[in-house]
Write a protein that holds these residues in place. Structure first.
Motif, PDB file in Angstrom:
ATOM      1  N   UNK A   2      26.256 -27.744 -66.176  1.00 44.48           N
ATOM      2  CA  UNK A   2      26.243 -27.015 -64.914  1.00 44.48           C
ATOM      3  C   UNK A   2      27.561 -27.203 -64.183  1.00 44.48           C
ATOM      4  N   UNK A   3      28.165 -26.104 -63.683  1.00 42.43           N
ATOM      5  CA  UNK A   3      29.399 -26.224 -62.926  1.00 42.43           C
ATOM      6  C   UNK A   3      29.186 -27.023 -61.645  1.00 42.43           C
ATOM      7  N   UNK A   4      30.282 -27.467 -61.061  1.00 43.57           N
ATOM      8  CA  UNK A   4      30.226 -28.295 -59.871  1.00 43.57           C
ATOM      9  C   UNK A   4      30.336 -27.428 -58.629  1.00 43.57           C
ATOM     10  N   UNK A   5      29.282 -27.310 -57.822  1.00 48.32           N
ATOM     11  CA  UNK A   5      29.403 -26.577 -56.571  1.00 48.32           C
ATOM     12  C   UNK A   5      30.485 -27.188 -55.697  1.00 48.32           C
ATOM     13  N   UNK A   6      31.075 -26.367 -54.853  1.00 52.21           N
ATOM     14  CA  UNK A   6      32.194 -26.836 -54.044  1.00 52.21           C
ATOM     15  C   UNK A   6      31.792 -27.955 -53.097  1.00 52.21           C
ATOM     16  N   UNK A   7      30.521 -27.998 -52.714  1.00 56.42           N
ATOM     17  CA  UNK A   7      30.098 -29.028 -51.770  1.00 56.42           C
ATOM     18  C   UNK A   7      29.504 -30.247 -52.462  1.00 56.42           C
ATOM     19  N   UNK A   8      29.663 -30.338 -53.801  1.00 52.79           N
ATOM     20  CA  UNK A   8      29.163 -31.492 -54.535  1.00 52.79           C
ATOM     21  C   UNK A   8      30.325 -32.257 -55.144  1.00 52.79           C
ATOM     22  N   UNK A   9      30.158 -33.560 -55.273  1.00 52.18           N
ATOM     23  CA  UNK A   9      31.202 -34.378 -55.874  1.00 52.18           C
ATOM     24  C   UNK A   9      30.789 -34.917 -57.232  1.00 52.18           C
ATOM     25  N   UNK A  10      29.496 -34.993 -57.511  1.00 57.48           N
ATOM     26  CA  UNK A  10      29.032 -35.546 -58.777  1.00 57.48           C
ATOM     27  C   UNK A  10      28.474 -34.441 -59.671  1.00 57.48           C
ATOM     28  N   UNK A 239      34.358 -11.788 -70.884  1.00 54.82           N
ATOM     29  CA  UNK A 239      32.896 -11.665 -70.891  1.00 54.82           C
ATOM     30  C   UNK A 239      32.252 -12.897 -70.265  1.00 54.82           C
ATOM     31  N   UNK A 240      32.690 -14.064 -70.697  1.00 56.92           N
ATOM     32  CA  UNK A 240      32.120 -15.325 -70.223  1.00 56.92           C
ATOM     33  C   UNK A 240      32.297 -15.491 -68.715  1.00 56.92           C
ATOM     34  N   UNK A 241      33.498 -15.238 -68.216  1.00 56.69           N
ATOM     35  CA  UNK A 241      33.764 -15.417 -66.790  1.00 56.69           C
ATOM     36  C   UNK A 241      33.074 -14.340 -65.950  1.00 56.69           C
ATOM     37  N   UNK A 253      33.963 -22.646 -57.366  1.00 54.05           N
ATOM     38  CA  UNK A 253      35.338 -22.160 -57.437  1.00 54.05           C
ATOM     39  C   UNK A 253      35.822 -22.386 -58.866  1.00 54.05           C
ATOM     40  N   UNK A 254      36.093 -21.323 -59.627  1.00 57.92           N
ATOM     41  CA  UNK A 254      36.463 -21.493 -61.038  1.00 57.92           C
ATOM     42  C   UNK A 254      37.635 -22.442 -61.257  1.00 57.92           C
ATOM     43  N   UNK A 255      38.646 -22.369 -60.423  1.00 54.78           N
ATOM     44  CA  UNK A 255      39.830 -23.196 -60.637  1.00 54.78           C
ATOM     45  C   UNK A 255      39.539 -24.685 -60.468  1.00 54.78           C
ATOM     46  N   UNK A 256      38.517 -25.024 -59.684  1.00 52.21           N
ATOM     47  CA  UNK A 256      38.151 -26.428 -59.507  1.00 52.21           C
ATOM     48  C   UNK A 256      37.183 -26.905 -60.585  1.00 52.21           C
ATOM     49  N   UNK A 261      33.894 -25.058 -67.277  1.00 51.90           N
ATOM     50  CA  UNK A 261      33.903 -23.732 -67.894  1.00 51.90           C
ATOM     51  C   UNK A 261      34.290 -23.826 -69.370  1.00 51.90           C
ATOM     52  N   UNK A 262      35.241 -24.690 -69.696  1.00 56.45           N
ATOM     53  CA  UNK A 262      35.630 -24.866 -71.096  1.00 56.45           C
ATOM     54  C   UNK A 262      34.451 -25.381 -71.922  1.00 56.45           C
ATOM     55  N   UNK A 263      33.756 -26.388 -71.412  1.00 56.69           N
ATOM     56  CA  UNK A 263      32.611 -26.951 -72.129  1.00 56.69           C
ATOM     57  C   UNK A 263      31.516 -25.903 -72.292  1.00 56.69           C
ATOM     58  N   UNK A 264      31.276 -25.118 -71.254  1.00 55.55           N
ATOM     59  CA  UNK A 264      30.225 -24.099 -71.326  1.00 55.55           C
ATOM     60  C   UNK A 264      30.614 -22.932 -72.228  1.00 55.55           C
ATOM     61  N   UNK A 265      31.902 -22.617 -72.300  1.00 57.48           N
ATOM     62  CA  UNK A 265      32.347 -21.590 -73.251  1.00 57.48           C
ATOM     63  C   UNK A 265      32.034 -22.045 -74.671  1.00 57.48           C
ATOM     64  N   UNK A 266      32.366 -23.299 -74.987  1.00 56.19           N
ATOM     65  CA  UNK A 266      32.061 -23.831 -76.317  1.00 56.19           C
ATOM     66  C   UNK A 266      30.552 -23.816 -76.576  1.00 56.19           C
TER      67      UNK A 266
END
Length: 361
Positions: A2-10, A239-241, A253-256, A261-266
């Motif tokens: 799961x990607x990291x929401x901007x308001x989460x640190x863990x 397609x993935x993005x 935020x994709x850049x953060x 995203x790399x792990x999820x693409x794989x």
């Protein structure tokens, strides 16, 4: 993951969400997922301290997700063309343009295509050119005369390939290869598409370069030998993005979250995607008209009848290395086993990309 929401640190782990009404996935059972994780446990020990792309002067984050995110940007900037490389390729283009003018006069124009035009080239990438000229002139053997013009200049050795449709030039001063096609408007369309995605799709260029590098170091990027070509890979990244639910909902935020995203693409293309029944498009999936081999099918955005991966007969191998990379990175990022915790200076990315590859020399 799961990607990291901007308001989460863990960061938290979770399988990639299914997308849309048509579900083109075959998600692994939890038991099988965990079994494979056990197989790949310990691969993080392959991590290297300070690979060539790692910025030794920059701050090294303690959080492993932040560390991998920074490494991906370090890799992107390390592989970016230098001023000298750009100037050299521009010089070569001017030389070829002059040779085209000498051969055809004002009746021909020369267009740079491929990764050099889209600024997604790697240090060893070929220069790709297409010459737009009168078709009748080509039929009269003008392609051969163009090759002779280049050979007489003493700057390159030339070979006509594929029945004279492709002219290969090996530059004598650097050994760099230039591939010249004629009236290849499809190559121009492809380059324009990648330019558009690079400008308008956040994190597209960084993720694309990381994956190109990964495939290059695995010798799985050449369509002539059954690999996955750059344009097909670009469509897969777009397609993935485009379909990522958290990106579309603006929850991350994709850049953060480039590392996630790399792990999820794989995970998507190495494990979950049902390649037997679906066709991957620029912005979605279509059901195949009939059952075929489980090789991935990627539709060209400019020609719906063109399967960009029709010659990717190594797909089984490519899917396997995607899967391997997924489990390797998951293990490196989330393992809590103290004995496998890497040193703070260790590179997580080096667990899947070897910096001793000729690409980095």
């Amino acid at each position: 993951m799961k990607p990291v929401p901007e308001n989460e640190t863990q960061p938290r782990l979770k399988n990639t969400a299914k997308l849309g009404a048509f579900v083109p996935f075959e998600e692994e059972p939890v038991e099988e997922h965990e079994r494979k994780r056990e197989v790949f446990l310990g691969l993080g020990k392959l991590m290297k301290t300070f690979p060539v792309w790692q910025n030794k002067k920059g701050f090294v984050p303690r959080n492993r997700f932040d560390k991998l995110n920074k490494e991906l940007y370090d890799l992107f900037f390390y592989l970016a063309p230098t001023r000298e490389e750009t100037a050299y390729k521009e010089k070569v283009t001017r030389m070829l343009r002059a040779a085209a003018a000498k051969t055809w006069g004002k009746d021909a124009t020369l267009e740079t295509v491929g990764s050099v035009r889209t600024k997604t080239d790697l240090p060893t990438s070929n220069i790709n050119i297409t010459v737009l000229c009168d078709k009748a002139a080509l039929e009269k053997g003008e392609a051969e005369r163009f090759a002779e013009t280049l050979a007489k200049s003493g700057t390159a050795e030339t070979n006509l390939l594929h029945g004279g449709t492709v002219l290969q030039c090996i530059l004598q001063d650097t050994g760099l290869s230039v591939e010249i096609t004629f009236n290849n408007r499809a190559a121009i369309d492809e380059a324009e598409k990648i330019e558009e995605w690079t400008k308008k799709t956040p994190s597209f260029p960084e993720l694309f370069i990381a994956l190109k590098t990964f495939l290059k170091t695995r010798r799985a990027n050449e369509t002539a030998s059954g690999g996955l070509g750059s344009y097909a890979l670009a469509v897969m990244v777009k397609n993935f993005l485009s379909l990522h639910p958290k990106i579309q909902a603006r929850e991350i935020a994709p850049k953060k979250n480039l590392c996630v995203l790399l792990v999820e693409f794989f995970e998507l293309f190495g494990i979950n995607l049902n390649t037997r029944d679906v066709v991957v498009t620029e912005s979605g999936y279509e059901k195949r008209k009939e059952a075929t081999q489980p090789r991935i099918a990627v539709m060209s955005p400019t020609d719906p009848e063109l399967d960009l991966t029709k010659n990717t007969f190594l797909w089984h191998h490519i899917r396997s290395v995607f899967e391997n990379a997924h489990y390797t990175l998951v293990d490196a990022l989330v393992s809590n086993a103290t004995e496998r915790n890497p040193p703070e200076t260790a590179s997580i990315l080096s667990a899947i990309i070897d910096d001793t590859d000729p690409l980095f020399s």
